[in-house]
Design an enzyme around this catalytic site. Structure first.
Site: not given
Ligand code: 13P
Ligand code: NAI
Length: 317
Positions: A182, A239
């Protein structure tokens, strides 16, 4: 309960704060001094004071006295942390809290644990959650995946807190793939929005990105339903649509042609390269992953990436 968190970044600190609402928790940090004094992680998670039940230490021996150890270091550091502290980790319940595919081996965090500490019980905690939300006690639901069903049930009960609800599965491959992939789609989504391509383009990238996730998951024999859950669809949705995400923000910078702080933890960058290599090797069609890897390595710009995606032969959905 006996839990320690190894790695005091934003996520490790947030989990430690949440779990400390249930009982004593130890947070291991390489640089524990400032946090122990201020009772706050001012660098990674400012504004979230530590409860009295949270102990910060730089002693791995002290932290590894717990039965359950949460591993909250970045994916590409996981193997070296385990190797460095192998002696203290035998026989423990080791729960990966990182998201990604290791660049050097092409495997996810559960396999890294199993390869490094074979007598540990390996699990992964993953799903849609921003560290700041967890630390503030906002409601969050995550997936706890453990190949050993009884151990998974135990971990689910121990790690669920008042505001953090865990669902369990034995499909560790599916859970770790969802969390890893993702992030790649989030970079693509951020790039589309950053370049002004519009919300419709983002929806197309999310949907076709999800199809790529399912393709790799099927190839690696994950359960088809796992990706539809919190660790896949849930985290993809969060995300790809939030500027709180570092992966999304890196994508925005790529789309806008603006600089991005290289010290930020952005798991999707190494994972895009690792998955692009896996897809090539297995002859899997993963054009969004290819485009993200190309953007990151300056082989493509956003216009080139869009051309790559839009000029492919027409196909059934
Ligand atoms: O995994 C995450 C949300 O579930 C955090 O996202 P990021 O690592 O892109 O900040
Ligand atoms: N921040 C978030 O909202 C979420 C993060 N995650 C995942 O958690 C993992 C960690 O991310 P964050 O905590 O956000 O990153 P971060 O950048 O805030 O912190 C990383 C931490 O790891 C520590 N670290 C790095 N190498 C180390 C080593 N060799 N030994 C000991 N400590 C080491 C650093 O000192 C730093 O404190 C990532 O895989 C991320 O995808 C998962 C869900 C939410």
């Amino acid at each position: 309960m006996s839990v320690s968190v190894l790695g005091a970044g934003a996520f490790g600190t947030a989990l430690a704060i949440s779990l400390a609402g249930k009982g004593p928790v130890t947070l291991w940090a390489r640089d524990a001094g400032d946090m122990a004094k201020r009772r706050e992680n001012t660098k990674r998670l400012p504004g979230c004071p530590f409860p009295d039940t949270l102990t910060v230490t730089d002693s791995l021996d002290q932290a590894s006295a717990a039965k359950i150890l949460l591993l909250a270091v970045p994916m590409q550091r996981l193997r070296s942390v385990l190797e460095d502290h192998k002696g203290a980790l035998h026989g423990k319940h080791l729960v990966a809290c990182c998201k990604g595919i290791e660049l050097s081996s092409g495997v996810g965090p559960v396999s890294v644990i199993t390869q490094t500490i074979p007598d540990a019980t390996a699990a992964i905690l993953t799903g849609p959650s921003f560290a700041a939300d967890i630390a503030r006690g906002l409601p969050t639901a995550l997936t706890l995946a453990c190949g050993d069903a009884a151990a998974g049930k135990y971990l689910q009960a121990e790690l669920t807190t008042a505001n953090l609800r865990l669902y369990r599965t034995t499909d560790t491959i599916g859970a770790e793939l969802g969390g890893a992939l993702k992030n790649v789609v989030a970079i693509a989504s951020g790039a589309a929005i950053g370049a002004g391509l519009g919300e419709s383009a983002r929806a197309a990238l999310m949907t076709r990105g999800y199809a790529e996730m399912q393709r790799l998951a099927a190839h690696l024999k994950a359960e088809p339903t796992t990706l539809a859950g919190l660790s896949g669809f849930g985290d993809l949705t969060l995300t790809c649509t939030s500027e709180q995400s570092r992966n999304y923000r890196l994508g925005q910078s790529l789309g806008q042609g603006t600089p991005f702080d290289p010290s930020t933890t952005v798991e999707g960058a190494a994972t895009a390269r690792a998955v692009d290599a896996l897809a090539c090797e297995a002859a899997l069609d993963m054009p969004i992953t290819r485009a993200v890897a190309g953007l990151l390595d300056n082989q493509l710009d956003v216009a080139g990436a869009m051309k790559l995606l839009l000029t492919r032969p027409l196909k059934e959905e």
